[in-house]
Write an enzyme that holds these catalytic residues in place. Structure first.
Site, mmCIF file in Angstrom:
data_model
loop_
_atom_site.group_PDB
_atom_site.id
_atom_site.type_symbol
_atom_site.label_atom_id
_atom_site.label_comp_id
_atom_site.label_asym_id
_atom_site.label_seq_id
_atom_site.Cartn_x
_atom_site.Cartn_y
_atom_site.Cartn_z
ATOM 1 N N TRP A 39 0.841 -1.209 0.000
ATOM 2 C CA TRP A 39 0.000 0.000 0.000
ATOM 3 C C TRP A 39 0.863 1.240 0.000
ATOM 4 C CZ3 TRP A 39 -4.057 -1.679 -1.933
ATOM 5 C CH2 TRP A 39 -4.675 -2.855 -1.496
ATOM 6 N N LYS A 45 -12.145 -1.961 6.953
ATOM 7 C CA LYS A 45 -11.426 -2.733 7.960
ATOM 8 C C LYS A 45 -11.941 -2.473 9.374
ATOM 9 C CE LYS A 45 -8.338 -3.368 4.475
ATOM 10 N NZ LYS A 45 -7.595 -2.547 3.523
ATOM 11 N N ASP A 71 -1.864 6.829 6.088
ATOM 12 C CA ASP A 71 -2.869 5.855 5.658
ATOM 13 C C ASP A 71 -3.143 4.963 6.868
ATOM 14 O OD1 ASP A 71 -4.318 3.731 4.681
ATOM 15 O OD2 ASP A 71 -2.901 3.196 3.094
HETATM 16 C C1 LIG Z 1 -6.958 -2.209 2.369
HETATM 17 C C2 LIG Z 1 -5.952 -1.131 2.381
HETATM 18 C C3 LIG Z 1 -5.830 -0.201 1.335
HETATM 19 C C4 LIG Z 1 -6.668 -0.273 0.083
HETATM 20 O O1 LIG Z 1 -7.921 0.194 0.331
HETATM 21 P P1 LIG Z 1 -9.009 0.345 -0.850
HETATM 22 O O2 LIG Z 1 -10.140 0.977 -0.125
HETATM 23 O O3 LIG Z 1 -9.280 -1.042 -1.349
HETATM 24 O O4 LIG Z 1 -8.428 1.201 -1.899
HETATM 25 C C5 LIG Z 1 -4.906 0.807 1.463
HETATM 26 N N1 LIG Z 1 -4.108 0.899 2.542
HETATM 27 C C6 LIG Z 1 -4.171 0.020 3.555
HETATM 28 C C7 LIG Z 1 -3.269 0.163 4.732
HETATM 29 C C8 LIG Z 1 -5.093 -1.025 3.510
HETATM 30 O O5 LIG Z 1 -5.161 -1.911 4.512
#
Ligand SMILES: *Cc1c(COP(=O)(O)O)cnc(C)c1O
Length: 356
Positions: free
Chosen positions: A99, A190, A166
């Site tokens: 990511w 999540k 993020d």
């Molecule tokens: C799941 C995840 C993403 C991707 O998220 P999307 O909503 O599918 O674009 C990005 N960063 C982290 C840390 C993640 O766990």
């Protein structure tokens, strides 16, 4: 049979969230309509987004000067929106996984990117420690929890500029000192809601510094000005997010969430460390994620990995297969996962080890 849901995302939601969402799909706020078929401009939905925004601010203790946005496009769109809006000349990025590196790739479209450190050469099994962030960076971007590799940064790095994080997979698991940040974002799937909405918390002062033209939908100022209602927002995921936020508040807020998360992680890492059959994949215990616990079988048992997945399935344990790029196992212990589910997994590990 009761299922124990360890999926990494989309992932477990609280029963409270699921039940209230199901009820509102049939009859939303006594309107006699489904939440799926009401105008996002109705007063009933306006009340939903207003309360959800207020609860995010309350639970995370967000100070004045920040806006809470509810956007589409997933966390992956934020990889581009962050530099589009915030990168004037140069930004610093920490590469701790897939990511993080996806975010780096997007940032390079907008300016100079200084990748201050990377653990890629070691399969992202640790968090780089000794990196230097240039003081003239517009921001430092990092991924707090590396969902795929099971590493996590739970203490803010000490850097000479503001940060962007993020927090897709560990938001609402710790306090955040917003004075260090220009923006925080998290895909909801999540720790908050079903997939489809992304929570963005942005410092309004940080906007408007670049003079590049920004498409309307990708400009945070559009969504700040319109209260996330410039266009149709993801109505259902926002409704579900509100339920989760109410549930978090009822539980006792962020400190209680963190206490529970730490307790669950301790239990599972303890079982892994006590076992001869299983071993953790993260090299430094200090880097271990409390959200995604990654482990494998030691070489002499390695071929039993698929059998353990089946053994777990028979006990209602789902979602423990590791990410396809890593293999082994990954147990995601998000906020909604009850500690009883961790106990069931630990018992399965003991019983499987005893019979092999
Ligand atoms: C799941 C995840 C993403 C991707 O998220 P999307 O909503 O599918 O674009 C990005 N960063 C982290 C840390 C993640 O766990």
């Amino acid at each position: 049979m009761k299922k124990h849901n360890f999926y990494a995302g989309p992932s477990i939601l609280s029963e409270y969230t699921i039940q209230n969402t199901a009820d509102a799909i049939l009859n939303f706020a006594d309107t006699g309509l489904s939440v799926l078929e009401v105008s996002h401009r109705s007063k009933e939905f306006q009340a939903v987004i207003d309360e959800a925004t207020a609860l995010v601010k309350e639970i995370l203790e967000i100070p004045a000067g920040f806006e809470v946005l509810w956007l589409g496009g997933g966390a992956s769109l934020q990889f581009a929106m962050i530099p589009y809006n915030l990168l004037v000349k140069k930004a610093a990025y920490l590469d701790t996984g897939t990511w993080a590196s996806n975010a780096i790739k997007e940032a390079r479209l907008f300016g100079e990117v200084d990748v201050v450190a990377s653990s890629k050469e070691a399969g992202y099994t640790y968090i780089p420690k000794d990196f230097v962030v240039p003081a003239d960076a517009d921001y430092f971007h990092y991924t707090t929890n590396n969902t795929i590799y099971g590493t996590e940064i739970r203490t803010d790095p000490n850097v000479p500029c503001r940060m962007v994080a993020d927090m897709s997979s560990d938001i609402f698991s710790r306090r955040i000192d917003f004075s260090n940040y220009d923006a925080i974002y998290a895909g909801a799937q999540k720790n908050l809601a079903p997939a489809g909405v992304t929570l963005v918390i942005v410092r309004t002062d940080a906007l408007g510094k670049t003079d590049r033209p920004i498409p309307t939908m990708l400009d945070y100022r559009t969504h700040v000005k319109k209260g996330s209602m410039f266009n149709t927002p993801p109505v259902l995921p926002i409704f579900s997010a509100l339920q989760t936020l109410r549930y978090y508040k009822q539980l006792g807020g962020i400190d209680e969430l963190e206490r529970r998360d730490v307790e669950k992680a301790k239990m599972l890492y303890g079982a892994i460390d006590d076992s001869k059959m299983f071993t953790g994949t993260v090299t430094d215990p200090a880097d271990r994620s409390i959200m995604n616990v990654c482990f494998v079988m030691t070489p002499e048992y390695k071929e039993l990995e698929p059998a353990f997945v089946d053994f777990c399935l028979a006990r209602g344990i789902v979602g423990i297969k590791g990410h396809r790029s890593v293999g082994g196992f990954r147990a995601s212990l998000y906020n909604a996962l009850p500690i009883e589910s961790v106990k069931v997994l630990v018992d399965a590990m003991h019983d499987f080890e005893a019979t092999h």
